[in-house]
Design a protein around this motif. Structure first.
Motif, PDB file in Angstrom:
ATOM      1  N   SER A  99      45.190  -5.869  71.226  1.00  0.00           N
ATOM      2  CA  SER A  99      44.230  -6.401  70.547  1.00  0.00           C
ATOM      3  C   SER A  99      42.786  -6.448  71.602  1.00  0.00           C
ATOM      4  O   SER A  99      41.711  -6.969  71.366  1.00  0.00           O
ATOM      5  N   LYS A 125      49.677  -9.475  64.774  1.00  0.00           N
ATOM      6  CA  LYS A 125      49.086  -9.211  63.331  1.00  0.00           C
ATOM      7  C   LYS A 125      48.137  -8.271  63.655  1.00  0.00           C
ATOM      8  O   LYS A 125      47.949  -7.452  62.648  1.00  0.00           O
ATOM      9  N   ASN A 126      47.292  -8.084  64.801  1.00  0.00           N
ATOM     10  CA  ASN A 126      46.101  -7.175  64.724  1.00  0.00           C
ATOM     11  C   ASN A 126      46.737  -5.779  64.965  1.00  0.00           C
ATOM     12  O   ASN A 126      46.202  -4.756  64.176  1.00  0.00           O
ATOM     13  N   ILE A 128      49.719  -4.867  63.397  1.00  0.00           N
ATOM     14  CA  ILE A 128      50.126  -4.397  62.018  1.00  0.00           C
ATOM     15  C   ILE A 128      49.038  -3.932  61.205  1.00  0.00           C
ATOM     16  O   ILE A 128      48.946  -3.249  60.511  1.00  0.00           O
ATOM     17  N   THR A 129      47.824  -4.834  61.370  1.00  0.00           N
ATOM     18  CA  THR A 129      46.510  -4.636  60.600  1.00  0.00           C
ATOM     19  C   THR A 129      45.927  -3.130  61.125  1.00  0.00           C
ATOM     20  O   THR A 129      45.400  -2.087  60.021  1.00  0.00           O
ATOM     21  N   TYR A 130      46.060  -2.686  62.107  1.00  0.00           N
ATOM     22  CA  TYR A 130      45.738  -1.444  62.504  1.00  0.00           C
ATOM     23  C   TYR A 130      46.417  -0.348  62.065  1.00  0.00           C
ATOM     24  O   TYR A 130      46.008   0.508  61.723  1.00  0.00           O
ATOM     25  N   LYS A 132      48.312  -0.405  59.323  1.00  0.00           N
ATOM     26  CA  LYS A 132      48.070  -0.266  57.924  1.00  0.00           C
ATOM     27  C   LYS A 132      46.703   0.528  57.607  1.00  0.00           C
ATOM     28  O   LYS A 132      46.452   1.254  56.761  1.00  0.00           O
ATOM     29  N   ARG A 133      45.615   0.178  58.455  1.00  0.00           N
ATOM     30  CA  ARG A 133      44.128   0.672  58.314  1.00  0.00           C
ATOM     31  C   ARG A 133      44.364   2.048  58.572  1.00  0.00           C
ATOM     32  O   ARG A 133      43.625   2.722  57.673  1.00  0.00           O
ATOM     33  N   THR A 148      56.763 -11.606  58.204  1.00  0.00           N
ATOM     34  CA  THR A 148      55.553 -10.739  58.037  1.00  0.00           C
ATOM     35  C   THR A 148      55.803  -9.230  58.558  1.00  0.00           C
ATOM     36  O   THR A 148      55.252  -8.467  57.966  1.00  0.00           O
ATOM     37  N   ALA A 152      55.645  -5.644  56.121  1.00  0.00           N
ATOM     38  CA  ALA A 152      54.433  -4.801  56.429  1.00  0.00           C
ATOM     39  C   ALA A 152      55.094  -3.342  56.783  1.00  0.00           C
ATOM     40  O   ALA A 152      54.274  -2.393  56.910  1.00  0.00           O
TER      41      ALA A 152
END
Length: 337
Positions: A99, A125-126, A128-130, A132-133, A148, A152
């Motif tokens: 992050s 979390k960040n 995982i978001t990265y 997915k993005r 979570t 994901a």
């Protein structure tokens, strides 16, 4: 001055040792149960997920990014190193550091393998978001199928629940070993799937003990005039001069075509010791059809032949013609033995 009191013998030291051993046995039993649970799980749903993870990694154009935090992070570092050393390009990214700029190390062609026993570490979390993005494939290694991280992931490797070896069931012990074992299983499945050989392994391990074991005979052998050789029909007195001058404790015997047909060793001299030994011919003293090796044999394999045959030197041949000699001392100097 008062005399010191004699020391009284007691069994506390022995009792402490027994207690420590019993503790160790309980730890190993608990951790062994965790490994057994993985083996059983691979016969069920974990097996199909494992196959999917192997396929995902094998088909990736980029590298494997192994990530984790805490004890899982330490395990992840080792798994990344094992991947890299067995032909699967990989490196470790700390989940928290990701992050703060390290997300830039991860590309859309990579595959992320994320380790978290609970699957709920907020630092992930960040990441995982990265993933997915940018549509980066994500493989989860966790014990919580509803976490979570697991939800994901493209592939979730859900490990069976197991009690920690810690008597309070708190310190990551069994769980860490299970994550490590599953990571090793992934690396070896990929190694075997791509036909990764000992030759490939040698390219990635040029240093240390492994590097020495993966050298070739041609790298360590003595060649040219250093090889002790004499033709058939040579008197033993001449053969002994050759053996002594070259210092390998043996002399190879060749026929008219230059092919190795025998060898005279120190052992042969002892077995044939008699008054007329020096006037005898090598033909009558030599060991026929001796063991030989090729120049492209790995040093580790040469060492195994020497040890299993209980000999100290091997003549190196090419199409049955001598091109060198390898002695046990050469392997010792190179760090192989």
């Amino acid at each position: 001055m008062a005399k010191p009191k004699p020391l009284m013998a007691n069994s506390s030291g022995t009792d402490d040792a027994d207690t420590a051993v019993q503790s160790a046995l309980r730890t190993l039993d608990a951790e062994g149960s965790g490994i057994a649970a993985i083996a059983a799980a691979l016969q069920g749903p974990l097996g199909s997920a494992f196959t999917a993870a192997v396929d995902l990694i094998r088909e990736a154009k980029g590298r494997v990014i192994v990530t984790g935090l805490g004890k899982s992070g330490h395990v992840a570092r080792k798994i990344a190193a094992t991947f890299a050393s067995t032909g699967t390009p990989a490196f470790f990214v700390h989940s928290a550091e990701a992050s703060h700029g390290d997300l830039g190390m991860i590309t859309a062609d990579d595959v992320i393998v994320a380790l978290s026993w609970s699957g709920e570490q907020p630092e992930m979390k960040n990441l995982i978001t990265y993933a997915k993005r940018f549509r980066i494939a994500l493989i989860a290694m966790t014990a919580e199928s509803e976490s979570t991280l697991s939800k994901a992931a493209d592939v979730a490797l859900t490990l069976p629940k197991a009690r920690e070896a810690c008597p309070h069931n708190l310190a990551p012990t069994t769980s860490s070993l299970m994550l490590l074992a599953l990571g090793d299983a992934l690396a070896i499945a990929l190694l075997e799937g791509r036909g990764f050989t000992s030759v490939d392994f040698s390219v990635l391990h040029p240093g240390g003990k492994l590097g020495a074991l993966l050298k070739y005979t041609r790298d360590l052998m003595h060649a040219g005039d250093a090889v002790p050789l004499r033709p058939l029909g040579t008197r033993m007195s001449d053969a002994l001069v050759e053996m002594s001058s070259k210092g390998f404790g043996c002399v190879g015997i060749v026929d008219a075509h230059g092919h190795v047909v025998g060898i005279v060793t120190d052992g042969d001299l002892r077995r044939h010791m008699r008054p007329d030994l020096m006037t005898a011919l090598v033909d009558d003293v030599m060991t026929k059809n001796p063991k030989t090796i090729g120049r492209d044999l790995l040093a580790s394999e040469a060492l195994e032949i020497l040890n299993s045959s209980k000999i100290t030197a091997l003549i190196v041949t090419d199409a049955r013609k001598p091109v060198g000699i390898l002695h046990l001392h050469d392997l010792l100097r190179a760090g192989v033995a």
